[in-house]
Design a protein around this motif. Sequence first.
Motif, PDB file in Angstrom:
ATOM      1  N   GLU A  31       0.817  -1.203   0.000  1.00 24.18           N
ATOM      2  CA  GLU A  31       0.000   0.000   0.000  1.00 24.18           C
ATOM      3  C   GLU A  31       0.854   1.257   0.000  1.00 24.18           C
ATOM      4  O   GLU A  31       0.481   2.278  -0.591  1.00 24.18           O
ATOM      5  N   ASP A  34       1.744   1.884  -3.466  1.00 23.18           N
ATOM      6  CA  ASP A  34       0.583   2.442  -4.179  1.00 23.18           C
ATOM      7  C   ASP A  34       0.456   3.946  -3.915  1.00 23.18           C
ATOM      8  O   ASP A  34       0.155   4.720  -4.830  1.00 23.18           O
ATOM      9  N   GLU A  38       0.769   6.938  -6.655  1.00 27.83           N
ATOM     10  CA  GLU A  38      -0.288   7.935  -6.835  1.00 27.83           C
ATOM     11  C   GLU A  38       0.291   9.340  -6.802  1.00 27.83           C
ATOM     12  O   GLU A  38      -0.141  10.221  -7.558  1.00 27.83           O
TER      13      GLU A  38
END
Length: 303
Positions: A31, A34, A38
């Motif tokens: 995560e 991620d 982003e």
Amino acid sequence: MDHATWLADRFEQQRPQLHAVAYRMLGSLSEAEDAVQEAWLRLSRSDDETISNLGGWLTTVVGRVCVDMLRARQARREDYVGTRLPEPILGLDEVDDPAHQTEVADSVGLALLVVLETLTPAERLAFVLHDMFAMSFEEIAPMLDRTPAAARQLASRARRRVQGSPTVPDTDLATQRKVVTAFLAAARAGSFDALVAVLHPDVVFRVDTGARTRLAPALLTGSVDVARQAAAQGPRFARHCRLALVNGTAGIVARTATGVIAVAGMTVIEDRIITIDLILDPDKLNTLAPGGCGPDRVSEVSS
């Protein structure tokens, strides 16, 4: 060098810091990646010529993304049999990947990450960015749509929670190794008395199975109950275990021919183990097994 390549190079320079922030916020390596990705997507779509402080801008983006991810995680509230524990960072041979070894040395212990999981997303952001990365509350406040005074209060509440829990291990890694080695030897022998001797009277044993089937007690407290469980299961389980670095401190990894089956992070304070965080969740371990990043992701700690 064209502008796109120049911007990508500048982003890569910031990536280690951004990933460190995201991992502390999310307790998940995947995560965290991620969240960093982003940030890159948002940067690539923005007018970067108007950004005067790229590191600060990217940290703000990552912080906001992490807060949104934590809120989404709270909303879905997956049912866990035991404690939801973070994804571990395991030691790696320096000759294979010195950058990863640096990441391990700079990582925070599982016990601290478990406490951070009890904070609200806003408290966690204020604490992580101020106490761990020395950002000012004036910088943090806009990320949370709060005033600097309110951000300070959030960090203060979080700090009291952290300071009230045993999260900071003894700094001497040799001592940690000695204590964890003694625990492992006692578990292999199934020796209740030897286990009690190496455990703090108030030891906390947390288990993350990542499944709905109870494979182990979700939570045990006190040296007697933890020693009883370890003595009962140790002789069978401990034969697969070896000493390893877990989030920068001495811990245990269990590995069979199929790969890593368990990781235990331990907090050693005053020569005794005060927390044991046992990760059995295959989703948190599959990248450490063959077919993921391979068994070389784990390097044992010599005693």
